[in-house]
Design a protein around this motif. Structure first.
Motif, PDB file in Angstrom:
ATOM      1  N   PRO A  84      14.325 -22.651  -6.529  1.00 19.94           N
ATOM      2  CA  PRO A  84      13.926 -23.404  -7.899  1.00 19.94           C
ATOM      3  C   PRO A  84      14.365 -25.014  -7.916  1.00 19.94           C
ATOM      4  O   PRO A  84      13.888 -25.696  -8.952  1.00 19.94           O
ATOM      5  N   HIS A  85      14.997 -25.307  -6.968  1.00 17.03           N
ATOM      6  CA  HIS A  85      15.277 -26.780  -7.286  1.00 17.03           C
ATOM      7  C   HIS A  85      15.208 -27.419  -5.904  1.00 17.03           C
ATOM      8  O   HIS A  85      15.964 -26.988  -4.819  1.00 17.03           O
ATOM      9  N   GLU A  86      14.392 -28.375  -5.613  1.00 13.96           N
ATOM     10  CA  GLU A  86      14.490 -29.367  -4.446  1.00 13.96           C
ATOM     11  C   GLU A  86      15.166 -30.624  -4.781  1.00 13.96           C
ATOM     12  O   GLU A  86      14.425 -31.456  -5.379  1.00 13.96           O
TER      13      GLU A  86
ATOM     14  N   VAL B 140      12.323 -36.606   2.489  1.00 14.32           N
ATOM     15  CA  VAL B 140      10.995 -36.948   2.695  1.00 14.32           C
ATOM     16  C   VAL B 140       9.949 -36.211   2.982  1.00 14.32           C
ATOM     17  O   VAL B 140       8.889 -36.183   2.789  1.00 14.32           O
ATOM     18  N   HIS B 141      10.673 -34.880   3.375  1.00 15.84           N
ATOM     19  CA  HIS B 141       9.518 -33.802   3.628  1.00 15.84           C
ATOM     20  C   HIS B 141      10.321 -32.363   3.628  1.00 15.84           C
ATOM     21  O   HIS B 141      11.466 -32.317   4.012  1.00 15.84           O
ATOM     22  N   ALA B 142       9.652 -31.573   3.079  1.00 15.28           N
ATOM     23  CA  ALA B 142      10.179 -30.078   2.963  1.00 15.28           C
ATOM     24  C   ALA B 142       9.470 -29.174   3.874  1.00 15.28           C
ATOM     25  O   ALA B 142       8.362 -29.196   3.684  1.00 15.28           O
ATOM     26  N   ILE B 143       9.897 -28.543   4.881  1.00 15.14           N
ATOM     27  CA  ILE B 143       9.150 -27.634   5.633  1.00 15.14           C
ATOM     28  C   ILE B 143       8.897 -26.336   5.030  1.00 15.14           C
ATOM     29  O   ILE B 143       8.039 -25.878   4.993  1.00 15.14           O
ATOM     30  N   SER B 144       9.833 -25.979   4.100  1.00 17.69           N
ATOM     31  CA  SER B 144       9.582 -24.601   3.420  1.00 17.69           C
ATOM     32  C   SER B 144       9.819 -24.876   2.009  1.00 17.69           C
ATOM     33  O   SER B 144      10.799 -25.871   1.573  1.00 17.69           O
TER      34      SER B 144
END
Length: 124
Positions: A55-57, A47-51
């Motif tokens: 190349p892939h999330e 739901v949320h990425a801090i950093s």
């Protein structure tokens, strides 16, 4: 036997998210739970990425708790189950890229009441 966390990161194929969400948590993950040594599983959505993850999330992740002598042997048993049909898998629902990693715990599980202080502030 040792306990590990097996982390699977994956994404649905283009336009396949609804079918992916119908199949993977309800069928595939439950089938994996029938493999001896697989103790529990939890299916998660990012739901949320801090950093920046690089190349892939990955949008989805499954965390399995497993108990085995050799993670490679457990992985081989899962692959054999998929090949035999005992573990149902629909790779057409997935993007080609996925990642599976086994981790061993270096600490007990910590909570806010056992963590102590951070930067002089009481966190417990």
């Amino acid at each position: 036997m040792a306990r590990y966390k097996m982390i699977v990161q994956l994404d649905p194929g283009e336009g396949r998210e609804d079918a992916f969400l119908d199949f993977y948590p309800q069928t595939h993950v439950r089938d994996i739970l029938t493999v001896p040594g697989v103790l529990s599983a939890q299916f998660l959505r990012r739901v949320h990425a801090i950093s920046d993850a690089g190349p892939h999330e990955w949008a989805y992740m499954v965390i399995y708790e497993v108990e085995c002598d050799d993670p490679k042997e457990l992985q081989d048993a899962m692959v054999a189950g998929m090949k035999s049909g005992a573990i149902r898998a629909d790779f057409d629902l997935l993007k080609a890229e996925r990642r599976t990693v086994f981790y061993e715990a270096l600490t007990d599980v910590l909570s806010g009441t056992t963590a102590g202080t951070v930067g002089g502030a009481d966190v417990g």
